[in-house]
Design an enzyme around this catalytic site. Structure first.
Site, PDB file in Angstrom:
ATOM      1  N   LYS A   1      88.849  11.477  11.962  1.00  0.00           N
ATOM      2  CA  LYS A   1      89.056  12.866  11.219  1.00  0.00           C
ATOM      3  C   LYS A   1      88.344  12.618   9.637  1.00  0.00           C
ATOM      4  O   LYS A   1      87.322  12.027   9.658  1.00  0.00           O
ATOM      5  CB  LYS A   1      90.331  13.112  11.076  1.00  0.00           C
ATOM      6  CG  LYS A   1      91.316  12.964  12.478  1.00  0.00           C
ATOM      7  CD  LYS A   1      92.536  13.908  12.475  1.00  0.00           C
ATOM      8  CE  LYS A   1      93.043  13.533  13.872  1.00  0.00           C
ATOM      9  NZ  LYS A   1      94.238  14.252  14.020  1.00  0.00           N
TER      10      LYS A   1
ATOM     11  N   SER B   1     100.021  10.808  18.195  1.00  0.00           N
ATOM     12  CA  SER B   1     100.873   9.999  17.431  1.00  0.00           C
ATOM     13  C   SER B   1     101.048   8.719  18.251  1.00  0.00           C
ATOM     14  O   SER B   1     102.109   8.262  18.298  1.00  0.00           O
ATOM     15  CB  SER B   1     102.350  10.621  17.349  1.00  0.00           C
ATOM     16  OG  SER B   1     101.909  11.782  16.481  1.00  0.00           O
TER      17      SER B   1
HETATM   18  P1  PGA Z   1      97.067  11.058  15.700  1.00  0.00           P
HETATM   19  O1  PGA Z   1      95.944  12.138  16.048  1.00  0.00           O
HETATM   20  O2  PGA Z   1      97.058   9.676  16.329  1.00  0.00           O
HETATM   21  O3  PGA Z   1      97.110  11.122  14.076  1.00  0.00           O
HETATM   22  O4  PGA Z   1      98.074  12.063  16.040  1.00  0.00           O
HETATM   23  C1  PGA Z   1      95.398  11.947  17.473  1.00  0.00           C
HETATM   24  C2  PGA Z   1      94.273  13.119  17.226  1.00  0.00           C
HETATM   25  O5  PGA Z   1      94.061  13.931  16.787  1.00  0.00           O
HETATM   26  O6  PGA Z   1      93.117  12.960  18.210  1.00  0.00           O
END
Ligand code: PGA
Length: 252
Positions: free
Chosen positions: A12, A213
């Site tokens: 991200k 998560s």
């Molecule tokens: P997360 O994000 O593992 O922080 O929940 C997963 C994603 O958005 O690809």
């Protein structure tokens, strides 16, 4: 897992040159002995050159987090699939729920991006997933079907062969709430069956990965499910030890 696994990090909008250098180097050395699982990181655009420099010639692959549906033109701020290919990307995430929700990307645009990526030989990681309200209204399968069918109808079933599907329930992303292995498995099986209704062979071969998560301590039980072929990892992909453990969890 019947198929080879894939664990992809989705950084991200995180990172900086110094921290990335350390993280990338740790991932390379920490996953040296990984077998039958591909490992990739999807980094912010400005760091693609760094990823290429550090990861080039290693077993770790890299990709973008979004791509324009257009190949060139007056689209200020956009990045084309050809540009990602120039920096050695193998993958690109399309239709992440944050793009759908925060930037208004609908199923049609996502399908166009999927094709754009493939036209430059990138492997799209197509994200699908329902919100909590949709799950509670029992609309999960309907939502996933619409997201998937939009791409199959536009790109054709053969195009699905060269892609990865990521099931990411929106309510599990960045919330610490993971789908239970059975909840995830049920949706993965639904996706595979829907693809099988067009072509059995593609359905049997395609990697369907889970995101939302995933952490070192819940990865194994998720990846143990028959139709879960790995993970798309957000938060935990920013911590080398976590990400490396998740990669090994996909080895079974
Ligand atoms: P997360 O994000 O593992 O922080 O929940 C997963 C994603 O958005 O690809």
């Amino acid at each position: 897992m019947a198929r080879a696994g894939l664990v992809a990090g989705n950084w991200k909008m995180h990172g900086n040159l110094i921290r990335n250098q350390e993280l990338l180097a740790s991932i390379v050395s920490g996953t040296q002995s990984l077998q039958n699982v591909s490992c990739a990181v999807c980094v912010p655009y400005p760091y693609l050159a760094q990823a290429q420099l550090v990861l080039g010639g290693t077993h770790v692959e890299w990709g973008g987090q979004n791509v324009s549906q257009h190949h060139q033109g007056a689209y200020t701020g956009e990045i084309s699939a050809g540009m990602l290919a120039d920096f050695g990307c193998r993958y690109v995430i399309v239709g992440h729920s944050e793009r759908r929700t925060l930037y208004g990307e609908g199923n049609k645009v996502v399908a166009e991006k999927f094709c754009s990526a493939q036209e430059r030989l990138l492997v799209p990681i197509l994200c699908v997933g329902e919100t909590l309200a949709q799950r509670e209204a029992n609309d999960t399968e309907q939502v996933i079907a619409m997201q998937l069918d939009a791409v199959i109808d536009f790109a054709g079933i053969d195009a699905i062969r060269q892609s990865v599907i990521a099931y990411e329930p929106v309510w599990a992303i960045g919330t610490g709430k993971t789908a239970t292995p059975q909840q995830a498995q049920d949706v993965h099986a639904f996706i595979r069956n829907r693809i099988a209704s067009h072509n059995d062979e593609i359905a049997a071969d395609i990697q369907i990965i889970y995101g939302g998560s995933v952490k070192a301590d819940n990865a194994s039980e998720l990846f143990a499910m028959a139709d879960i072929d790995g993970g798309l990892i957000g938060g935990a992909s920013l911590v080398a030890s976590e990400f490396i453990s998740i990669c090994f969890a996909a080895q079974g």
